[in-house]
Design a protein around this motif. Structure first.
Motif, PDB file in Angstrom:
ATOM      1  N   MET A  67       0.848  -1.195   0.000  1.00  0.00           N
ATOM      2  CA  MET A  67       0.000   0.000   0.000  1.00  0.00           C
ATOM      3  C   MET A  67       0.878   1.238   0.000  1.00  0.00           C
ATOM      4  N   LYS A  68       0.639   2.109  -0.967  1.00  0.00           N
ATOM      5  CA  LYS A  68       1.408   3.342  -1.055  1.00  0.00           C
ATOM      6  C   LYS A  68       0.660   4.455  -0.332  1.00  0.00           C
ATOM      7  N   VAL A  69       1.350   5.078   0.629  1.00  0.00           N
ATOM      8  CA  VAL A  69       0.733   6.098   1.477  1.00  0.00           C
ATOM      9  C   VAL A  69       1.594   7.358   1.462  1.00  0.00           C
ATOM     10  N   ILE A  70       0.940   8.525   1.394  1.00  0.00           N
ATOM     11  CA  ILE A  70       1.670   9.788   1.550  1.00  0.00           C
ATOM     12  C   ILE A  70       0.983  10.632   2.610  1.00  0.00           C
ATOM     13  N   ILE A  71       1.724  11.586   3.158  1.00  0.00           N
ATOM     14  CA  ILE A  71       1.209  12.502   4.167  1.00  0.00           C
ATOM     15  C   ILE A  71       1.294  13.924   3.626  1.00  0.00           C
ATOM     16  N   ILE A  72       0.183  14.642   3.681  1.00  0.00           N
ATOM     17  CA  ILE A  72       0.174  16.062   3.310  1.00  0.00           C
ATOM     18  C   ILE A  72      -0.189  16.841   4.564  1.00  0.00           C
ATOM     19  N   GLU A  73       0.778  17.519   5.138  1.00  0.00           N
ATOM     20  CA  GLU A  73       0.645  18.183   6.437  1.00  0.00           C
ATOM     21  C   GLU A  73       1.670  19.304   6.503  1.00  0.00           C
ATOM     22  N   ASP A  74       1.208  20.541   6.773  1.00  0.00           N
ATOM     23  CA  ASP A  74       2.148  21.660   6.728  1.00  0.00           C
ATOM     24  C   ASP A  74       3.042  21.758   7.963  1.00  0.00           C
ATOM     25  N   GLU A  75       2.613  21.187   9.087  1.00  0.00           N
ATOM     26  CA  GLU A  75       3.439  21.210  10.281  1.00  0.00           C
ATOM     27  C   GLU A  75       4.361  19.994  10.278  1.00  0.00           C
ATOM     28  N   LYS A  76       5.628  20.223  10.014  1.00  0.00           N
ATOM     29  CA  LYS A  76       6.569  19.114   9.848  1.00  0.00           C
ATOM     30  C   LYS A  76       6.670  18.211  11.077  1.00  0.00           C
ATOM     31  N   PRO A  77       6.672  18.745  12.302  1.00  0.00           N
ATOM     32  CA  PRO A  77       6.687  17.846  13.461  1.00  0.00           C
ATOM     33  C   PRO A  77       5.476  16.919  13.503  1.00  0.00           C
ATOM     34  N   SER A  78       4.292  17.445  13.145  1.00  0.00           N
ATOM     35  CA  SER A  78       3.084  16.612  13.109  1.00  0.00           C
ATOM     36  C   SER A  78       3.197  15.551  12.026  1.00  0.00           C
ATOM     37  N   ALA A  79       3.758  15.928  10.883  1.00  0.00           N
ATOM     38  CA  ALA A  79       3.935  14.972   9.789  1.00  0.00           C
ATOM     39  C   ALA A  79       4.887  13.848  10.206  1.00  0.00           C
ATOM     40  N   ARG A  80       5.979  14.217  10.856  1.00  0.00           N
ATOM     41  CA  ARG A  80       6.949  13.200  11.294  1.00  0.00           C
ATOM     42  C   ARG A  80       6.352  12.289  12.367  1.00  0.00           C
ATOM     43  N   ARG A  81       5.539  12.870  13.249  1.00  0.00           N
ATOM     44  CA  ARG A  81       4.899  12.059  14.291  1.00  0.00           C
ATOM     45  C   ARG A  81       3.958  11.039  13.656  1.00  0.00           C
ATOM     46  N   LEU A  82       3.158  11.470  12.692  1.00  0.00           N
ATOM     47  CA  LEU A  82       2.251  10.561  12.003  1.00  0.00           C
ATOM     48  C   LEU A  82       3.042   9.495  11.255  1.00  0.00           C
ATOM     49  N   GLN A  83       4.134   9.893  10.637  1.00  0.00           N
ATOM     50  CA  GLN A  83       4.982   8.939   9.924  1.00  0.00           C
ATOM     51  C   GLN A  83       5.497   7.851  10.866  1.00  0.00           C
ATOM     52  N   ARG A  84       5.933   8.238  12.058  1.00  0.00           N
ATOM     53  CA  ARG A  84       6.423   7.260  13.041  1.00  0.00           C
ATOM     54  C   ARG A  84       5.294   6.343  13.511  1.00  0.00           C
ATOM     55  N   MET A  85       4.089   6.907  13.697  1.00  0.00           N
ATOM     56  CA  MET A  85       2.947   6.095  14.120  1.00  0.00           C
ATOM     57  C   MET A  85       2.600   5.047  13.067  1.00  0.00           C
ATOM     58  N   LEU A  86       2.662   5.443  11.809  1.00  0.00           N
ATOM     59  CA  LEU A  86       2.383   4.502  10.723  1.00  0.00           C
ATOM     60  C   LEU A  86       3.476   3.434  10.638  1.00  0.00           C
ATOM     61  N   ASP A  87       4.709   3.851  10.828  1.00  0.00           N
ATOM     62  CA  ASP A  87       5.824   2.915  10.751  1.00  0.00           C
ATOM     63  C   ASP A  87       5.693   1.818  11.798  1.00  0.00           C
ATOM     64  N   LYS A  88       5.151   2.153  12.963  1.00  0.00           N
ATOM     65  CA  LYS A  88       5.009   1.172  14.040  1.00  0.00           C
ATOM     66  C   LYS A  88       4.028   0.061  13.691  1.00  0.00           C
ATOM     67  N   ILE A  89       3.109   0.340  12.771  1.00  0.00           N
ATOM     68  CA  ILE A  89       2.161  -0.709  12.369  1.00  0.00           C
ATOM     69  C   ILE A  89       2.494  -1.238  10.970  1.00  0.00           C
ATOM     70  N   GLY A  90       3.717  -0.995  10.546  1.00  0.00           N
ATOM     71  CA  GLY A  90       4.204  -1.584   9.308  1.00  0.00           C
ATOM     72  C   GLY A  90       3.811  -0.877   8.035  1.00  0.00           C
ATOM     73  N   ILE A  91       3.432   0.397   8.126  1.00  0.00           N
ATOM     74  CA  ILE A  91       3.068   1.164   6.933  1.00  0.00           C
ATOM     75  C   ILE A  91       4.085   2.275   6.740  1.00  0.00           C
ATOM     76  N   GLN A  92       4.715   2.296   5.588  1.00  0.00           N
ATOM     77  CA  GLN A  92       5.719   3.307   5.305  1.00  0.00           C
ATOM     78  C   GLN A  92       5.112   4.457   4.504  1.00  0.00           C
ATOM     79  N   ALA A  93       5.302   5.645   5.004  1.00  0.00           N
ATOM     80  CA  ALA A  93       4.877   6.851   4.293  1.00  0.00           C
ATOM     81  C   ALA A  93       6.127   7.689   4.065  1.00  0.00           C
ATOM     82  N   GLU A  94       6.829   7.380   2.991  1.00  0.00           N
ATOM     83  CA  GLU A  94       8.117   8.028   2.744  1.00  0.00           C
ATOM     84  C   GLU A  94       7.960   9.452   2.211  1.00  0.00           C
TER      85      GLU A  94
END
Length: 254
Positions: free
Chosen positions: A1-28
């Protein structure tokens, strides 16, 4: 599954990215503005799923879809409240209220996996969504609350609406704060009060506060393009206009 994040606050984007990574979903891929997102969609294969913030650094994220025919499913990440999010429900779009909860995020992804086995073009009516995200100043002719009855010990006290500086939620309770500097606990939730308070007088500035326009003493620029409101009496905590509501708040003032 290809996932992207569109979020202007970079800390929030990185936090969401880490949360997804913990359940095996990569949002590069993480995008932070309308302009950057449009350019990316023009050059790249569209993802299966987008985590999409509403308010980006250069405008509403809906502007992306005015320029690009995006063929992806969306989970909104937003600070907007329940009354406005009825638009997303009507359009069968899932959403996550900020700050994002890991368990709620997993439920949203499970919903996506169960209902979106194949990529479908977006069929949302973004004009309808945008209308519902604006604080509804004009409503049908109806009677709004003129007073609240509150319990004080064994007595009931009537509090006229004009005596209320703000209404706020705290520790799962909803409180009135009056011009006399008194707090009163009431039974209604802020969501229920959306349709009961006169919208020309009361504005919901964030997830936890309504303010009375007549109680505003001063307004000061605050971090991240927000506004801080100073009321005549209330000073128990800061009253901040959420960034995505600043524009509508300024229109409401006029």
């Amino acid at each position: 599954m290809k996932v992207i994040i569109i979020e202007d606050e970079k800390p929030s984007a990185r936090r969401l990215q880490r949360m997804l990574d913990k359940i095996g979903i990569q949002a590069e891929t993480m995008l932070h503005s309308v302009e950057e997102s449009v350019a990316w969609f023009q050059e790249n294969e569209h993802p299966d799923l987008i985590f999409l913030d509403i308010q980006l650094s250069d405008g509403l994220s809906f502007e992306i879809f005015d320029l690009i025919d995006v063929k992806s499913s969306i989970i909104f990440t937003t600070a907007y409240d329940e009354y406005a999010l009825q638009a997303f429900k009507l359009n069968s779009v899932d959403y996550l209220l900020k700050p994002i909860d890991a368990e709620e995020m997993e439920k949203a992804i499970h919903k996506f996996n169960s209902k979106h086995k194949t990529i479908q073009p977006i069929t949302l009516n973004f004009d309808d969504i945008k209308k519902l995200l604006v604080n509804p100043i004009e409503r049908d002719d109806k009677e709004y609350k003129k007073r609240f009855s509150v319990k004080v010990g064994q007595h009931l006290k009537l509090v006229p609406i004009d005596d209320i500086e703000c209404v706020y939620s705290e520790n799962k309770g909803t409180y009135l704060y009056t011009t006399e500097g008194r707090n009163y606990l009431i039974d209604q939730t802020l969501e229920q009060l959306e349709t009961e308070l006169q919208p020309e007088t009361f504005f919901r500035v964030n997830r936890t506060f309504f303010v009375n326009i007549n109680a505003i003493k001063d307004m000061v620029s605050y971090t991240n393009s927000r506004l801080q409101i100073k009321l005549h009496s209330y000073n128990e905590q800061e009253v901040i206009v959420a960034r995505e509501r600043v524009k509508d708040f300024k229109s409401w003032l006029e």
